[in-house]
Write an enzyme that holds these catalytic residues in place. Sequence first.
Site, PDB file in Angstrom:
ATOM      1  N   GLY A   1      33.826  58.795  75.721  1.00 16.11           N
ATOM      2  CA  GLY A   1      33.857  59.399  77.049  1.00 16.11           C
ATOM      3  C   GLY A   1      34.052  60.910  77.004  1.00 16.11           C
ATOM      4  O   GLY A   1      33.420  61.655  77.768  1.00 16.11           O
ATOM      5  N   THR A   2      34.903  61.370  76.114  1.00 17.90           N
ATOM      6  CA  THR A   2      35.196  62.809  76.049  1.00 17.90           C
ATOM      7  C   THR A   2      33.919  63.593  75.743  1.00 17.90           C
ATOM      8  O   THR A   2      33.627  64.608  76.395  1.00 17.90           O
ATOM      9  CB  THR A   2      36.260  63.077  74.958  1.00 17.90           C
TER      10      THR A   2
ATOM     11  N   GLN B   1      36.559  54.510  83.389  1.00 19.20           N
ATOM     12  CA  GLN B   1      37.381  53.349  83.788  1.00 19.20           C
ATOM     13  C   GLN B   1      36.602  52.410  84.712  1.00 19.20           C
ATOM     14  O   GLN B   1      37.173  51.457  85.257  1.00 19.20           O
ATOM     15  CB  GLN B   1      38.652  53.834  84.511  1.00 19.20           C
TER      16      GLN B   1
ATOM     17  N   ALA C   1      33.069  52.731  75.311  1.00 17.40           N
ATOM     18  CA  ALA C   1      33.099  51.289  75.013  1.00 17.40           C
ATOM     19  C   ALA C   1      34.508  50.720  74.886  1.00 17.40           C
ATOM     20  O   ALA C   1      34.742  49.563  75.227  1.00 17.40           O
ATOM     21  CB  ALA C   1      32.323  51.031  73.715  1.00 17.40           C
ATOM     22  N   HIS C   2      35.460  51.534  74.405  1.00 21.16           N
ATOM     23  CA  HIS C   2      36.775  50.927  74.136  1.00 21.16           C
ATOM     24  C   HIS C   2      37.558  50.599  75.405  1.00 21.16           C
ATOM     25  O   HIS C   2      38.607  49.970  75.351  1.00 21.16           O
ATOM     26  CB  HIS C   2      37.595  51.775  73.152  1.00 21.16           C
TER      27      HIS C   2
ATOM     28  N   CYS D   1      46.608  59.817  76.468  1.00 14.56           N
ATOM     29  CA  CYS D   1      46.483  61.115  75.808  1.00 14.56           C
ATOM     30  C   CYS D   1      47.686  61.997  76.091  1.00 14.56           C
ATOM     31  O   CYS D   1      47.920  62.970  75.399  1.00 14.56           O
ATOM     32  CB  CYS D   1      45.226  61.825  76.272  1.00 14.56           C
TER      33      CYS D   1
HETATM   34  C1  LIG Z   1      38.899  58.615  82.900  1.00 16.35           C
HETATM   35  C2  LIG Z   1      38.739  58.885  81.446  1.00 16.35           C
HETATM   36  N1  LIG Z   1      37.858  59.808  81.036  1.00 16.35           N
HETATM   37  C3  LIG Z   1      37.659  60.083  79.736  1.00 16.35           C
HETATM   38  C4  LIG Z   1      38.375  59.428  78.769  1.00 16.35           C
HETATM   39  C5  LIG Z   1      38.123  59.751  77.332  1.00 16.35           C
HETATM   40  O1  LIG Z   1      37.344  58.736  76.742  1.00 16.35           O
HETATM   41  P1  LIG Z   1      37.305  58.588  75.134  1.00 16.35           P
HETATM   42  O2  LIG Z   1      38.650  58.054  74.741  1.00 16.35           O
HETATM   43  O3  LIG Z   1      36.209  57.591  74.884  1.00 16.35           O
HETATM   44  O4  LIG Z   1      36.982  59.905  74.576  1.00 16.35           O
HETATM   45  C6  LIG Z   1      39.329  58.461  79.147  1.00 16.35           C
HETATM   46  C7  LIG Z   1      40.156  57.781  78.122  1.00 16.35           C
HETATM   47  O5  LIG Z   1      41.337  57.815  78.124  1.00 16.35           O
HETATM   48  C8  LIG Z   1      39.505  58.183  80.524  1.00 16.35           C
HETATM   49  O6  LIG Z   1      40.390  57.280  80.934  1.00 16.35           O
END
Ligand SMILES: Cc1ncc(COP(=O)(O)O)c(C=O)c1O
Length: 381
Positions: free
Chosen positions: A71-72, A179, A200-201, A330
């Site tokens: 996601g990041t 989410q 995916a996680h 995080c």
């Molecule tokens: C709303 C949201 N955006 C982005 C992320 C980041 O995703 P990733 O852990 O796959 O980088 C998260 C994960 O905590 C999230 O909850």
Amino acid sequence: MKTVYFDNAATTQVRDEVINTITDVIKNNFGNPSSTHSFGRSSKVLVEQSRKTIAKHLHATASEIVFTSGGTEADNFAIQCSVKHLGVTHIITSRLEHHAVLHTVEELERNGRVRISYVNVNSNGEIDYNHLESLLHDDEKALVSLMLVNNEIGNILDVKRVGDLCKTHGALFHCDAVQFVGHFKIDLQDVHVDFLAASAHKFHGPKGVGFAYVRKNSGLKALLFGGEQERGLRAGTEAVHNIAAMETAIQVAYDALDEERQYITELKSYFIVEITKAIPGVTFNGLSGDLDKSTYTLVNVCLPFTADQGQILLFQLDLKGIACSKGSACQSGSLKGSHVLSEILSEDDMKKPSIRFSFSIYNTKAEVDYVISVLKAFNPN
Ligand SMILES: Cc1ncc(COP(=O)(O)O)c(C=O)c1O
């Protein structure tokens, strides 16, 4: 020791079907999808098959799906490249976004690339849609970045409304759907979104893989440079086992969606009833206590305890084997507290401990009973 995992918004347990896919692919399809021999071709087939399946579930076309590390990266890709390649000079977002969005836009602002406007939110964390519209000026290239489901308080965005507003005013729309994907359906033919990020996680898939949806003909170019993978939009050898596993995860999630949604909704609803009985004075942050307006996967409670009692409680929960969270995962190691809650709660409520409990199909009512009994025994009032 008994353990209860109520931190599914941080990450989810990987499904058995997904583990089977990973082990099968990692064993039998080690070829590099860019290689033209049979080993490479069979890996390429898996990657393209996964792209098709994911696109089908979102009502997108396969060429609109770009695999990322999660996601990041998908958030960074859409935001940074909209500025770099599409002439965006104004970003409209909210202070309740994930740091993958907030820190990215702040960095772009620091470098003098964009100005940022933050849309107003009320004490429930609801977006002020009229304010959003007033921020959209037709003479300036804007990107609106708003999340579909808030990872801390569970609020659901009226994505159709925001998409329509963006379309009317010629703004681009990026949606962090991390989410949301795998838990709710979306039809991207009907909802106007330019970019979307998923991971995916968060839906029982592996970590380190996700995707960006990039609307056709958007003009977006690469964030990472190197090989020609992902039609030049994302260099780097594809994590074939992870991508195939994400396909399994999304397929199972959407096949079982109605049934699993009902099961988890009942758990959340039971949790709300039981905690309200056990801890008089408990309140629900954001809209998370409202089953119609928040995701069924989480609840965020503000407990009527002092800050010191709150610290002890978190210890106690951990000692009793209960995994939950006081903010997003995080931020768990940070002393700053939740940037989302500090935006919407009163000073008094900020002093009280707030905890996010997030659920999945692997949870049971018996686990809710156990967690409530621990909270009740702790209640100092
Ligand atoms: C709303 C949201 N955006 C982005 C992320 C980041 O995703 P990733 O852990 O796959 O980088 C998260 C994960 O905590 C999230 O909850």
